[in-house]
Scaffold this motif. Structure first.
Motif, PDB file in Angstrom:
ATOM      1  N   UNK A  75       0.832  -1.200   0.000  1.00  0.00           N
ATOM      2  CA  UNK A  75       0.000   0.000   0.000  1.00  0.00           C
ATOM      3  C   UNK A  75       0.871   1.256   0.000  1.00  0.00           C
ATOM      4  N   UNK A  76       0.257   2.370  -0.287  1.00  0.00           N
ATOM      5  CA  UNK A  76       0.970   3.647  -0.285  1.00  0.00           C
ATOM      6  C   UNK A  76       1.628   3.897   1.075  1.00  0.00           C
ATOM      7  N   UNK A  77       2.865   4.324   1.025  1.00  0.00           N
ATOM      8  CA  UNK A  77       3.583   4.736   2.237  1.00  0.00           C
ATOM      9  C   UNK A  77       3.598   3.652   3.308  1.00  0.00           C
ATOM     10  N   UNK A  78       3.711   2.408   2.868  1.00  0.00           N
ATOM     11  CA  UNK A  78       3.525   1.286   3.787  1.00  0.00           C
ATOM     12  C   UNK A  78       4.500   1.301   4.959  1.00  0.00           C
ATOM     13  N   UNK A  79       5.792   1.440   4.687  1.00  0.00           N
ATOM     14  CA  UNK A  79       6.774   1.383   5.770  1.00  0.00           C
ATOM     15  C   UNK A  79       6.579   2.523   6.761  1.00  0.00           C
ATOM     16  N   UNK A  80       6.348   3.729   6.245  1.00  0.00           N
ATOM     17  CA  UNK A  80       6.126   4.879   7.131  1.00  0.00           C
ATOM     18  C   UNK A  80       4.857   4.698   7.946  1.00  0.00           C
ATOM     19  N   UNK A  81       3.828   4.131   7.319  1.00  0.00           N
ATOM     20  CA  UNK A  81       2.555   3.929   8.016  1.00  0.00           C
ATOM     21  C   UNK A  81       2.684   2.924   9.154  1.00  0.00           C
ATOM     22  N   UNK A  82       3.410   1.847   8.907  1.00  0.00           N
ATOM     23  CA  UNK A  82       3.588   0.842   9.950  1.00  0.00           C
ATOM     24  C   UNK A  82       4.371   1.422  11.121  1.00  0.00           C
ATOM     25  N   UNK A  83       5.424   2.164  10.828  1.00  0.00           N
ATOM     26  CA  UNK A  83       6.209   2.764  11.905  1.00  0.00           C
ATOM     27  C   UNK A  83       5.387   3.791  12.680  1.00  0.00           C
ATOM     28  N   UNK A  84       4.609   4.602  11.960  1.00  0.00           N
ATOM     29  CA  UNK A  84       3.743   5.576  12.644  1.00  0.00           C
ATOM     30  C   UNK A  84       2.718   4.861  13.509  1.00  0.00           C
ATOM     31  N   UNK A  85       2.169   3.760  13.006  1.00  0.00           N
ATOM     32  CA  UNK A  85       1.182   2.999  13.781  1.00  0.00           C
ATOM     33  C   UNK A  85       1.782   2.494  15.088  1.00  0.00           C
ATOM     34  N   UNK A  86       3.013   2.009  15.030  1.00  0.00           N
ATOM     35  CA  UNK A  86       3.665   1.522  16.252  1.00  0.00           C
ATOM     36  C   UNK A  86       3.874   2.646  17.256  1.00  0.00           C
ATOM     37  N   UNK A  87       4.341   3.786  16.777  1.00  0.00           N
ATOM     38  CA  UNK A  87       4.603   4.896  17.694  1.00  0.00           C
ATOM     39  C   UNK A  87       3.301   5.451  18.265  1.00  0.00           C
ATOM     40  N   UNK A  88       2.274   5.529  17.429  1.00  0.00           N
ATOM     41  CA  UNK A  88       0.976   5.990  17.912  1.00  0.00           C
ATOM     42  C   UNK A  88       0.412   5.019  18.945  1.00  0.00           C
ATOM     43  N   UNK A  89       0.563   3.735  18.689  1.00  0.00           N
ATOM     44  CA  UNK A  89       0.067   2.725  19.632  1.00  0.00           C
ATOM     45  C   UNK A  89       0.746   2.865  20.992  1.00  0.00           C
ATOM     46  N   UNK A  90       2.036   3.095  20.987  1.00  0.00           N
ATOM     47  CA  UNK A  90       2.737   3.246  22.272  1.00  0.00           C
ATOM     48  C   UNK A  90       2.213   4.440  23.051  1.00  0.00           C
ATOM     49  N   UNK A  91       1.965   5.528  22.356  1.00  0.00           N
ATOM     50  CA  UNK A  91       1.458   6.729  23.047  1.00  0.00           C
ATOM     51  C   UNK A  91       0.041   6.513  23.567  1.00  0.00           C
ATOM     52  N   UNK A  92      -0.811   5.898  22.776  1.00  0.00           N
ATOM     53  CA  UNK A  92      -2.182   5.640  23.226  1.00  0.00           C
ATOM     54  C   UNK A  92      -2.181   4.672  24.401  1.00  0.00           C
ATOM     55  N   UNK A  93      -1.335   3.653  24.332  1.00  0.00           N
ATOM     56  CA  UNK A  93      -1.237   2.696  25.438  1.00  0.00           C
ATOM     57  C   UNK A  93      -0.846   3.393  26.731  1.00  0.00           C
TER      58      UNK A  93
END
Length: 315
Positions: free
Chosen positions: A88-106
């Protein structure tokens, strides 16, 4: 400013409840959208600052919410000419952003706060799902003008996660997206509710078969907010995540989105629905507003009015 929007009244209604602080977290991503034109990038990453300028941050912080900072996404790249199949578009950046966002929400949830995540495009649902999947029994209530249920099983055109996020959230996408860090599916489909698509949505029939409850915008308008919220709780229980894509609104109300479709809710209808749904949410995300399509700032102020009133009992 009307009294119903004042910080004092919001605080009386519980927004600044001593045991639950609203933590406003900006997630200015545009990674899941197609480019609006050759050589251009989607403007959704500007949404949190547009909300700030329109007064949403000030209203909520006056009522007792706190600013929980920002999770910056990687650079948007229009890779249509070079992206291989199955990516998908911007896949690597999206996965990394998802991980960082998840840590903050957690961290916010662990602290007992109620996250209010200001996107950004709705690919941020991946990061939210990563955070909530580690907690048992978290349902999803997905308010959106589209089902966002495109996936490799029903389309050969998968590329933009912002049109595929709900399918990914319940495990129906490529594992790279739907099973980040072996955490998928992020939400149980039988405890997932979608509300707001138009009658011509191509994936609505499949979504209806897979998810616990699917309600078109027209059906939502024909049901009282209280009854609809009761139907939602029967599926998602309480303690669900509430995802709000602002294209659930009719384009006459909110044209500043990438895919406006007629037949959506009015501002009054969305506000009333949020007032019934927000009190049972553990967190909420707001997505797909594009300030590039709102040069006057009028639409940002409309959304500020909707969310300041609609979320006055998010605790």
């Amino acid at each position: 400013m009307p009294d119903s929007l004042s910080g004092r009244k919001l605080c009386r209604r519980g927004l600044c409840h001593a045991e639950h602080v609203i933590a406003i977290l900006s997630a200015p991503s545009n990674l899941g959208l197609r480019p609006p034109g050759p050589g251009s990038t989607p403007g959704t990453s500007k949404a949190p600052e547009a909300f700030r300028q329109a007064g949403l941050m000030a209203e909520l912080t006056e009522a007792g919410a706190r600013d929980a900072g920002v999770v910056i996404a990687g650079r948007y790249v229009d890779d249509d000419l070079t992206r291989p199949s199955g990516v998908v578009r911007n896949q690597e950046s999206m996965i990394e952003h998802s991980r960082r966002l998840a840590r903050r929400i957690t961290a916010l949830l662990d602290a007992g706060d109620t996250p209010l995540v200001l996107g950004g495009d709705c690919s941020i649902l991946l990061g939210i799902g990563l955070a909530t999947s580690a907690r048992d029994g978290i349902g999803l209530v997905h308010l959106d003008g589209h089902t966002d249920f495109r996936h490799p099983g029903n389309s050969d055109e998968c590329a933009s996660v912002a049109g595929e996020d709900l399918a990914a959230a319940v495990g129906l996408h490529w594992p790279t997206i739907a099973d980040i860090d072996d955490a998928g599916p992020y939400f149980d489909p039988q405890h997932t509710v979608h509300i707001g698509h138009r009658q011509d949505d191509e994936e609505a029939a499949e979504a209806t078969r897979v998810l616990g409850l699917v309600v078109a915008a027209e059906e939502a308008q024909a049901t009282t907010p209280g009854q609809l919220a009761s139907d939602v709780r029967a599926i998602a229980d309480t303690g669900y995540w509430l995802q709000v894509d602002v294209d659930i609104l009719d384009p006459s109300v909110m044209p500043a989105v990438d895919s406006p479709d007629p037949g959506g809710l009015t501002a009054t209808e969305l506000t009333a629905l949020l007032q019934h749904l927000a009190p049972h949410a553990i967190g909420i995300s707001i997505t797909v507003f594009d300030p590039d399509l709102d040069p006057s700032g009028d639409h940002a102020r409309t959304l500020t009015d909707i969310f300041t009133t609609g979320l006055d009992q998010l605790t």
